[in-house]
Design a protein around this motif. Structure first.
Motif, short mmCIF file in Angstrom:
data_model
loop_
_atom_site.label_atom_id
_atom_site.label_comp_id
_atom_site.label_asym_id
_atom_site.label_seq_id
_atom_site.Cartn_x
_atom_site.Cartn_y
_atom_site.Cartn_z
N ARG B 38 23.53 -18.06 53.45
CA ARG B 38 24.63 -18.05 53.96
C ARG B 38 25.43 -19.46 53.90
O ARG B 38 24.82 -20.48 53.98
CB ARG B 38 24.32 -17.94 55.56
CG ARG B 38 25.30 -18.23 56.57
CD ARG B 38 25.11 -17.63 57.85
NE ARG B 38 23.89 -18.52 58.45
CZ ARG B 38 23.40 -18.18 59.77
NH1 ARG B 38 23.74 -17.12 60.27
NH2 ARG B 38 22.33 -18.89 59.96
N GLN B 39 26.92 -19.37 53.78
CA GLN B 39 27.63 -20.33 53.81
C GLN B 39 28.66 -20.32 54.62
O GLN B 39 29.68 -19.51 54.55
CB GLN B 39 27.82 -20.71 52.45
CG GLN B 39 28.75 -22.17 52.29
CD GLN B 39 29.20 -22.31 50.71
OE1 GLN B 39 29.68 -21.36 50.28
NE2 GLN B 39 29.24 -23.85 50.59
N ARG B 40 28.65 -21.22 55.76
CA ARG B 40 29.69 -21.32 56.75
C ARG B 40 30.89 -22.21 56.20
O ARG B 40 30.54 -23.27 55.18
CB ARG B 40 29.32 -21.93 58.12
CG ARG B 40 28.15 -21.02 58.64
CD ARG B 40 28.22 -21.71 60.39
NE ARG B 40 27.34 -20.33 60.90
CZ ARG B 40 26.06 -20.50 61.35
NH1 ARG B 40 25.53 -21.65 60.93
NH2 ARG B 40 25.45 -19.61 61.89
N PRO B 41 32.26 -21.98 56.55
CA PRO B 41 33.17 -22.79 55.84
C PRO B 41 32.88 -24.13 55.99
O PRO B 41 32.55 -24.95 57.08
CB PRO B 41 34.41 -22.39 56.70
CG PRO B 41 34.32 -20.99 57.19
CD PRO B 41 32.53 -21.04 57.73
N GLY B 42 33.20 -24.91 54.80
CA GLY B 42 33.07 -26.45 54.98
C GLY B 42 31.40 -27.00 55.05
O GLY B 42 31.35 -28.07 55.12
N SER B 43 30.49 -26.11 54.96
CA SER B 43 29.25 -26.36 55.00
C SER B 43 28.28 -26.02 53.65
O SER B 43 28.77 -25.06 52.92
CB SER B 43 28.53 -25.74 56.15
OG SER B 43 29.09 -26.06 57.40
N VAL B 44 27.10 -26.36 53.47
CA VAL B 44 26.09 -26.40 52.68
C VAL B 44 25.50 -24.77 52.70
O VAL B 44 25.26 -24.35 53.83
CB VAL B 44 25.58 -27.43 52.41
CG1 VAL B 44 24.31 -27.15 51.49
CG2 VAL B 44 25.91 -28.63 52.30
N PRO B 45 25.44 -24.12 51.80
CA PRO B 45 24.73 -22.73 51.72
C PRO B 45 23.13 -23.24 52.31
O PRO B 45 22.52 -24.08 52.19
CB PRO B 45 24.38 -22.34 50.28
CG PRO B 45 25.44 -23.12 49.57
CD PRO B 45 25.69 -24.61 50.27
N THR B 46 22.73 -22.25 53.19
CA THR B 46 21.34 -22.21 53.92
C THR B 46 20.55 -20.95 53.51
O THR B 46 21.35 -19.88 53.59
CB THR B 46 21.43 -22.56 55.21
OG1 THR B 46 22.23 -21.59 55.79
CG2 THR B 46 21.88 -24.15 55.47
N ILE B 47 19.44 -20.97 53.21
CA ILE B 47 18.74 -19.87 53.12
C ILE B 47 18.44 -18.89 54.19
O ILE B 47 18.44 -19.26 55.33
CB ILE B 47 17.25 -20.05 52.41
CG1 ILE B 47 16.65 -18.69 51.99
CG2 ILE B 47 16.51 -20.91 53.54
CD1 ILE B 47 17.10 -18.36 50.50
N VAL B 48 18.94 -17.69 54.01
CA VAL B 48 18.39 -16.65 55.34
C VAL B 48 17.35 -15.50 54.85
O VAL B 48 16.55 -15.11 55.83
CB VAL B 48 19.82 -15.78 55.86
CG1 VAL B 48 20.81 -16.81 56.28
CG2 VAL B 48 20.54 -15.40 54.70
N ILE B 49 17.10 -15.24 53.85
CA ILE B 49 16.04 -14.54 53.32
C ILE B 49 15.49 -14.89 51.77
O ILE B 49 16.52 -15.11 50.84
CB ILE B 49 16.72 -12.85 52.98
CG1 ILE B 49 16.90 -12.42 54.32
CG2 ILE B 49 15.45 -12.03 52.37
CD1 ILE B 49 15.80 -12.14 55.55
#
Lengths: 118, 112
Positions: B38-49
């Protein structure tokens, strides 16, 4: 603190070169394969390059192969990306990322912006 | 290299369930793990699965992953949607024949 911190981004003219760095801390740097991933403005993630934990192997995305070189200095806990013959479409935020034991990217830097002007 | 194809966007109402697909163009979806970020605007990707269906402890159990060999696709399902789930979602796998990492094009989730 476990982190990756990129630096070296900026504005550069097309055809020129630039070197990015990624300083690691808080973990055993020499145990992990490391990647560069980029994201053009408003676009998706694009994998750029991979270097093995010991630097013995490197792999590149098709769009950068022959122009970019990934390297690392395990004594300095630092990853590099040497970019040459830059093109306007290389404009992006460049992230360094760690490939964890479970094969996904478990640690990302905040990114550094590279803008290539014509 | 194979490609991973995702829908450009999906939308659903709060409280509903949405599923995002990630279809592999060649080779077998089950041959290499698929991961979802998942990547929120202006943020770094983070693992969700990770690894097709593994949910990290910090990720709510509303998130789940699966693969389907008949459609050669991986799926990210989010139930009980919240407005905070609005993000871009990316699938990712690995091409072992070339040692290349493959990302899907990303899916923008809107919760409205």
């Amino acid at each position: 603190q476990v982190q990756l911190v990129e630096s070296g981004g900026g504005v550069v003219q097309a055809g020129k070169s630039l070197r990015l760095s990624c300083a690691a801390s808080g973990f055993t740097f020499s145990s992990y394969g490391l990647h560069w991933v980029r994201q053009a403005p408003g676009k998706g993630l694009e994998w750029v390059a991979l270097i093995w934990y010991d630097g013995s192997n490197e792999y590149y995305g098709d769009s950068v192969k022959g122009r970019f070189t990934i390297s690392r200095d395990n004594s300095k806990n630092t990853l590099y990306l040497q970019m040459s013959s830059l093109r306007v479409d290389d404009t992006a935020v460049y992230y360094c990322a760690r490939r964890g034991s479970a094969s996904y990217f478990d640690l990302w830097g905040r990114g550094t912006l590279v803008s290539v002007s014509s | 290299n194979f490609m991973l194809t995702q829908p450009h966007s999906v939308s659903a109402s709060p409280g509903k369930t949405v599923t995002i697909s990630c279809t592999r163009s060649s080779g077998t979806i089950a041959s290499k793990y698929v991961h979802w970020y998942r990547q929120r605007p202006g943020s770094v990707p983070t693992i969700v699965i990770s690894e097709d269906d593994q949910r990290p402890s910090a990720v709510p159990d509303r998130f789940s992953g699966s693969i389907d060999t008949s459609s050669n696709s991986a799926f990210l399902t989010i139930s009980g949607l919240k407005t905070e789930d609005e993000s871009d979602y990316y699938c990712q796998s690995f091409d072992s024949s070339t040692n290349h990492v493959i990302f899907g094009g990303g899916t923008k989730l809107t919760v409205l």
